[in-house]
Design a protein around this motif. Structure first.
Motif, PDB file in Angstrom:
ATOM      1  N   ARG A 265      -1.747  14.791   7.634  1.00  0.00           N
ATOM      2  CA  ARG A 265      -2.592  13.927   6.005  1.00  0.00           C
ATOM      3  C   ARG A 265      -1.245  13.491   5.857  1.00  0.00           C
ATOM      4  O   ARG A 265      -0.588  13.712   5.420  1.00  0.00           O
ATOM      5  CB  ARG A 265      -3.861  14.620   5.955  1.00  0.00           C
ATOM      6  CG  ARG A 265      -3.490  15.867   5.151  1.00  0.00           C
ATOM      7  CD  ARG A 265      -4.838  16.557   4.830  1.00  0.00           C
ATOM      8  NE  ARG A 265      -3.965  17.092   3.454  1.00  0.00           N
ATOM      9  CZ  ARG A 265      -3.469  18.254   3.471  1.00  0.00           C
ATOM     10  NH1 ARG A 265      -3.497  18.688   4.760  1.00  0.00           N
ATOM     11  NH2 ARG A 265      -2.661  19.018   2.889  1.00  0.00           N
TER      12      ARG A 265
ATOM     13  N   SER B 229      -1.034  10.687   1.800  1.00  0.00           N
ATOM     14  CA  SER B 229      -1.444  10.130   0.832  1.00  0.00           C
ATOM     15  C   SER B 229      -0.297   9.320   0.350  1.00  0.00           C
ATOM     16  O   SER B 229       1.343   9.392   0.036  1.00  0.00           O
ATOM     17  CB  SER B 229      -2.219  10.863   0.374  1.00  0.00           C
ATOM     18  OG  SER B 229      -1.567  11.851  -0.784  1.00  0.00           O
TER      19      SER B 229
ATOM     20  N   THR C 212      -3.142   4.217  -8.538  1.00  0.00           N
ATOM     21  CA  THR C 212      -2.270   2.575  -7.917  1.00  0.00           C
ATOM     22  C   THR C 212      -2.283   1.674  -8.359  1.00  0.00           C
ATOM     23  O   THR C 212      -0.930   0.714  -8.053  1.00  0.00           O
ATOM     24  CB  THR C 212      -3.582   2.657  -7.106  1.00  0.00           C
ATOM     25  OG1 THR C 212      -5.035   2.664  -7.706  1.00  0.00           O
ATOM     26  CG2 THR C 212      -4.052   3.743  -6.217  1.00  0.00           C
TER      27      THR C 212
ATOM     28  N   ARG D  13      -1.785  -0.715  -0.398  1.00  0.00           N
ATOM     29  CA  ARG D  13      -2.268  -0.367  -0.159  1.00  0.00           C
ATOM     30  C   ARG D  13      -2.482  -0.215   1.541  1.00  0.00           C
ATOM     31  O   ARG D  13      -2.138   0.483   2.833  1.00  0.00           O
ATOM     32  CB  ARG D  13      -4.028  -0.444  -0.282  1.00  0.00           C
ATOM     33  CG  ARG D  13      -4.771  -0.041  -0.189  1.00  0.00           C
ATOM     34  CD  ARG D  13      -6.084  -0.012  -0.800  1.00  0.00           C
ATOM     35  NE  ARG D  13      -5.391   0.722  -2.240  1.00  0.00           N
ATOM     36  CZ  ARG D  13      -5.539  -0.248  -2.932  1.00  0.00           C
ATOM     37  NH1 ARG D  13      -5.515  -1.873  -2.873  1.00  0.00           N
ATOM     38  NH2 ARG D  13      -5.367   0.032  -4.366  1.00  0.00           N
ATOM     39  N   GLN D  14      -2.063  -2.014   1.990  1.00  0.00           N
ATOM     40  CA  GLN D  14      -2.250  -2.172   3.537  1.00  0.00           C
ATOM     41  C   GLN D  14      -1.487  -1.614   4.569  1.00  0.00           C
ATOM     42  O   GLN D  14      -1.715  -1.403   5.181  1.00  0.00           O
ATOM     43  CB  GLN D  14      -2.497  -3.870   3.439  1.00  0.00           C
ATOM     44  CG  GLN D  14      -3.775  -4.728   3.022  1.00  0.00           C
ATOM     45  CD  GLN D  14      -3.094  -5.703   2.196  1.00  0.00           C
ATOM     46  OE1 GLN D  14      -2.831  -5.937   2.893  1.00  0.00           O
ATOM     47  NE2 GLN D  14      -4.157  -6.624   1.415  1.00  0.00           N
TER      48      GLN D  14
ATOM     49  N   ASN E 200      -1.900   2.264   4.676  1.00  0.00           N
ATOM     50  CA  ASN E 200      -3.273   2.559   5.456  1.00  0.00           C
ATOM     51  C   ASN E 200      -2.960   1.933   7.153  1.00  0.00           C
ATOM     52  O   ASN E 200      -3.166   2.563   8.086  1.00  0.00           O
ATOM     53  CB  ASN E 200      -4.608   1.385   5.196  1.00  0.00           C
ATOM     54  CG  ASN E 200      -4.292   2.370   4.177  1.00  0.00           C
ATOM     55  OD1 ASN E 200      -4.749   3.382   3.516  1.00  0.00           O
ATOM     56  ND2 ASN E 200      -5.718   1.628   3.559  1.00  0.00           N
ATOM     57  N   ARG E 201      -2.381   0.932   7.634  1.00  0.00           N
ATOM     58  CA  ARG E 201      -2.058   0.185   8.511  1.00  0.00           C
ATOM     59  C   ARG E 201      -1.397   0.872   9.082  1.00  0.00           C
ATOM     60  O   ARG E 201      -1.333   1.628  10.295  1.00  0.00           O
ATOM     61  CB  ARG E 201      -1.512  -0.798   8.824  1.00  0.00           C
ATOM     62  CG  ARG E 201      -0.946  -1.368  10.084  1.00  0.00           C
ATOM     63  CD  ARG E 201       0.093  -2.856  10.202  1.00  0.00           C
ATOM     64  NE  ARG E 201      -1.167  -3.939   9.146  1.00  0.00           N
ATOM     65  CZ  ARG E 201      -0.861  -4.627   8.131  1.00  0.00           C
ATOM     66  NH1 ARG E 201       0.081  -3.881   7.410  1.00  0.00           N
ATOM     67  NH2 ARG E 201      -1.480  -5.967   7.154  1.00  0.00           N
TER      68      ARG E 201
ATOM     69  N   ALA F  13      -0.178   4.584   8.649  1.00  0.00           N
ATOM     70  CA  ALA F  13      -1.335   5.801   9.039  1.00  0.00           C
ATOM     71  C   ALA F  13      -2.118   5.736  10.005  1.00  0.00           C
ATOM     72  O   ALA F  13      -2.059   6.759  10.449  1.00  0.00           O
ATOM     73  CB  ALA F  13      -1.805   6.746   7.296  1.00  0.00           C
ATOM     74  N   ARG F  14      -2.754   4.737   9.780  1.00  0.00           N
ATOM     75  CA  ARG F  14      -3.947   5.018  11.002  1.00  0.00           C
ATOM     76  C   ARG F  14      -3.231   4.759  12.726  1.00  0.00           C
ATOM     77  O   ARG F  14      -3.757   5.352  13.116  1.00  0.00           O
ATOM     78  CB  ARG F  14      -4.678   3.623  11.257  1.00  0.00           C
ATOM     79  CG  ARG F  14      -5.576   3.953   9.789  1.00  0.00           C
ATOM     80  CD  ARG F  14      -6.660   2.790  10.111  1.00  0.00           C
ATOM     81  NE  ARG F  14      -5.750   1.443  10.115  1.00  0.00           N
ATOM     82  CZ  ARG F  14      -6.079   0.573   9.032  1.00  0.00           C
ATOM     83  NH1 ARG F  14      -6.962   1.140   8.072  1.00  0.00           N
ATOM     84  NH2 ARG F  14      -5.698  -0.552   9.322  1.00  0.00           N
TER      85      ARG F  14
ATOM     86  N   GLY G 279      -6.719  10.912   5.913  1.00  0.00           N
ATOM     87  CA  GLY G 279      -6.509  11.143   4.625  1.00  0.00           C
ATOM     88  C   GLY G 279      -6.346  11.894   3.095  1.00  0.00           C
ATOM     89  O   GLY G 279      -5.415  12.953   4.012  1.00  0.00           O
ATOM     90  N   HIS G 280      -6.114  12.065   2.279  1.00  0.00           N
ATOM     91  CA  HIS G 280      -5.596  12.621   1.209  1.00  0.00           C
ATOM     92  C   HIS G 280      -6.098  14.449   1.921  1.00  0.00           C
ATOM     93  O   HIS G 280      -5.615  14.879   1.779  1.00  0.00           O
ATOM     94  CB  HIS G 280      -6.548  12.263  -0.122  1.00  0.00           C
ATOM     95  CG  HIS G 280      -5.337  12.837  -1.188  1.00  0.00           C
ATOM     96  ND1 HIS G 280      -3.410  13.427  -1.696  1.00  0.00           N
ATOM     97  CD2 HIS G 280      -6.213  14.236  -2.024  1.00  0.00           C
ATOM     98  CE1 HIS G 280      -3.473  14.250  -2.060  1.00  0.00           C
ATOM     99  NE2 HIS G 280      -5.150  15.049  -2.393  1.00  0.00           N
TER     100      HIS G 280
END
Length: 353
Positions: free
Chosen positions: A254, A256, A307, A317-318, A321-322, A324-325, A331-332
């Motif tokens: 994971r 964050s 943040t 953030r985008q 997230n992109r 990490a996915r 997630g955290h």
């Protein structure tokens, strides 16, 4: 100051009188003069803690109990949000925070007393949140290890965040806890650049060593994640994708991120550091930070302090997230830790004796 993040000791916010010593008046300084050293040794005093579990009700923090075995942190991260807490002990959040530490040698005994209270309710304890539980002095003091021994004995859930390789010393305890669903770990991975690491967090483990920590924790069965904390505009933000790739490749489950926070005296310290190491981009960095914080260096509003807000925060953030996915990073928070295994080794009736 060699191996220190800052050479300055700005006054803390509670001081009414300030004394400064100027080593170099611009004319002459004897290099053999010990009054002006190029580094300082760590001083450690001891505190007999009257309580050891701290509790919080902040809605943007994923834990409500924590333990800090030490006050101050020898890791010397220039961006550390905990620096201003040193003011409560009449010390500076600057060099004092890195060199004048307070240890809590009775932490494990105090923890037993608090866990034995009949009214205690089990909730995961976050270990080493304000200052790192695995900073260098832990090697001799072993306060963190003693705390973990108590948690193993009581079968109590615990989560750990660290930048220190010393966590691998305690793999025996951590793997035992993890095998019962009682432990998670997160490694703070802020850069893959050794030069930046030395400037920004001089006494922490090297980036390659932190990846080794992740690999060995994961191999021992400890659910492990990474935290890119903090993201600093125009300093390490370009590394987000590379850090996530490296962490996932080492076995992290994971990830964050946290945006740089500059509460209280930390604002002055960080800006001084910027001028020393990145003078050409210092104003650019601070301008972006103020954009994130409504025109100020810091905004403490819940939901925004971790943040920031605005186009740059959305972009980070985008990107995060992109990537990490695509790497399958969650997630955290890891899977919820068990609370039903908690026991008091002396028995539930021990308080009546």
């Amino acid at each position: 100051m060699k191996t220190r993040a800052t050479p300055i000791n700005p006054k803390n916010r509670f001081q009414s009188i300030v004394t400064d010593r100027e080593c170099d008046d611009g004319w002459y300084q004897d290099p053999a003069d010990e009054a002006c050293p190029d580094s300082l040794a760590t001083e450690v005093t001891e505190e007999q803690a009257r309580s050891i579990i701290s509790r919080n009700r902040s809605p943007d923090i994923p834990f409500d109990q924590s333990i800090n075995p030490y006050r101050g942190c020898e890791h010397a991260c220039i961006y550390c949000f905990a620096r201003p807490t040193h003011a409560y002990w009449d010390m500076s959040p600057g060099l004092d925070f890195e060199t004048r530490l307070i240890a809590k040698p009775n932490a494990a005994d105090q923890l037993r007393r608090e866990l034995d209270k009949p009214g205690y309710r089990v909730s995961p304890i976050a270990l080493g949140i304000n200052t790192d539980a695995y900073q260098p002095i832990e090697k001799q003091r072993e306060i963190t290890r003693d705390i973990l021994k108590v948690l193993v004995e009581y079968r109590h859930p615990v989560s750990i965040i660290t930048k220190g390789a010393l966590i691998l010393r305690d793999l025996d305890l951590l793997s035992e806890l993890a095998g019962q669903g009682l432990c998670t770990a997160s490694v703070s991975l802020t850069t893959l650049d050794n030069s930046l690491k030395r400037q920004m967090e001089p006494r922490t483990a090297a980036p390659a060593t932190r990846l080794k920590i992740i690999r060995e924790l994961a191999a021992a069965g400890v659910p492990t994640g990474i935290i890119i904390g903090p993201v600093i505009p125009f300093i390490n933000d370009h590394e987000i994708e590379a850090i996530l790739e490296a962490g996932a490749g080492a076995g992290a489950e994971r990830a964050s991120w946290i945006m740089l926070r500059l509460p209280l005296e930390l604002d002055e310290l960080f800006q001084d550091w910027l001028q020393r190491h990145f003078p050409q981009r210092a104003e650019h960095v601070m301008s972006r930070i103020r954009d994130l914080r409504g025109g100020k260096s810091y905004q403490s509003r819940w939901g925004e302090r971790m943040t920031g807000k605005g186009p740059y925060a959305d972009l980070v953030r985008q990107r995060f997230n992109r990537k990490a996915r695509s790497l399958g990073l969650g997630g955290h928070e890891a899977e919820p830790m068990r609370r039903d295994l908690f026991r008091r080794p002396g028995g539930e009736q021990m308080q009546l004796i």
